[in-house]
Design an enzyme around this catalytic site. Structure first.
Site, PDB file in Angstrom:
ATOM      1  N   LYS A  41      16.742  -5.659 -11.628  1.00 56.49           N
ATOM      2  CA  LYS A  41      17.760  -6.627 -11.048  1.00 56.49           C
ATOM      3  C   LYS A  41      17.130  -7.519 -10.152  1.00 56.49           C
ATOM      4  O   LYS A  41      18.033  -7.760  -9.318  1.00 56.49           O
ATOM      5  CB  LYS A  41      19.014  -5.818 -10.953  1.00 56.49           C
ATOM      6  CG  LYS A  41      19.418  -5.175 -12.324  1.00 56.49           C
ATOM      7  CD  LYS A  41      20.906  -4.539 -11.766  1.00 56.49           C
ATOM      8  CE  LYS A  41      21.549  -3.818 -12.845  1.00 56.49           C
ATOM      9  NZ  LYS A  41      21.619  -4.239 -13.903  1.00 56.49           N
ATOM     10  N   CYS A  42      16.163  -8.083 -10.251  1.00 58.36           N
ATOM     11  CA  CYS A  42      15.384  -8.928  -9.006  1.00 58.36           C
ATOM     12  C   CYS A  42      15.057 -10.205  -9.682  1.00 58.36           C
ATOM     13  O   CYS A  42      14.790 -10.414 -10.749  1.00 58.36           O
ATOM     14  CB  CYS A  42      14.073  -8.183  -8.691  1.00 58.36           C
ATOM     15  SG  CYS A  42      12.934  -8.932  -7.488  1.00 58.36           S
ATOM     16  N   GLY A  43      14.960 -11.333  -9.004  1.00 59.11           N
ATOM     17  CA  GLY A  43      14.628 -12.511  -9.068  1.00 59.11           C
ATOM     18  C   GLY A  43      13.318 -12.586  -9.764  1.00 59.11           C
ATOM     19  O   GLY A  43      12.646 -13.526 -10.636  1.00 59.11           O
ATOM     20  N   THR A  45      12.027 -10.040 -11.669  1.00 61.42           N
ATOM     21  CA  THR A  45      12.125  -9.113 -12.792  1.00 61.42           C
ATOM     22  C   THR A  45      11.367  -9.779 -14.195  1.00 61.42           C
ATOM     23  O   THR A  45      10.975  -9.233 -14.832  1.00 61.42           O
ATOM     24  CB  THR A  45      13.149  -8.514 -13.129  1.00 61.42           C
ATOM     25  OG1 THR A  45      13.925  -7.906 -12.126  1.00 61.42           O
ATOM     26  CG2 THR A  45      13.332  -7.754 -14.395  1.00 61.42           C
TER      27      THR A  45
END
Length: 168
Positions: A41-43, A45
């Site tokens: 759930k990371c930018g 990802t």
């Protein structure tokens, strides 16, 4: 072990596999491995896609990506082992191996990252992992050959060149 101890292979560190049992890093002895702390759930990802392409491109030459899920950066990997595996497979078609979820910084830093953190990247950064998707290239002898910042794309020229140099 301290972060200043940069001797020996990182492949003798024990770490679990994502869905139980041992990840058995020793099985990668003689291969080139890109170890990456990952999050769903990371930018950053979408880097999973580039990691998978890199893995597929060089697997036959003795290369693998090893994903290490970590929830230390703004809780961006909150899922269970099953949820992480399903996300990686369904969303990005990930076929490279994943370890158990670990901490990469702080008092509970996993021994693998105790070993890795002392290595510098091209800008001279050593120590704590800065964010999700920091990359460590491990040579065939099990020692760190390169470290790349989280923002460095998996298929960036410098990453590909370093992988190819280790495979040569």
């Amino acid at each position: 072990m301290t972060t200043s101890d940069n001797t020996g292979s990182v492949l003798d560190v024990e770490i679990g596999a994502l869905q139980g049992g041992s990840a058995d890093l020793s099985q990668y002895a003689g291969q080139v491995v890109l170890i990456v702390n990952v999050a769903s759930k990371c930018g950053l990802t979408p880097q999973y896609a580039g990691l998978e392409r890199l893995h597929e491109r060089y697997a036959a030459q003795g290369f693998t990506v090893l994903g290490v899920p970590c929830n230390q950066f703004l809780g961006q990997e909150p899922g269970s082992a099953e949820e992480i595996a399903e996300f990686c497979s369904a969303t990005y078609g990930v076929t490279f191996p994943l370890t158990e979820k670990v901490e990469v910084n702080g008092e509970s830093r996993h021994p693998l990252y105790e070993r890795l953190a002392g290595y510098a990247d091209a800008e001279g950064h050593t120590g704590d992992i800065r964010w999700n998707f920091e990359k460590f290239l491990i040579g065939r002898d099990g020692t760190v050959a390169a470290r790349f910042s989280p923002q460095t794309e998996p298929e960036a020229t410098e990453v590909v060149a370093a992988v190819e140099a280790q495979l040569a």
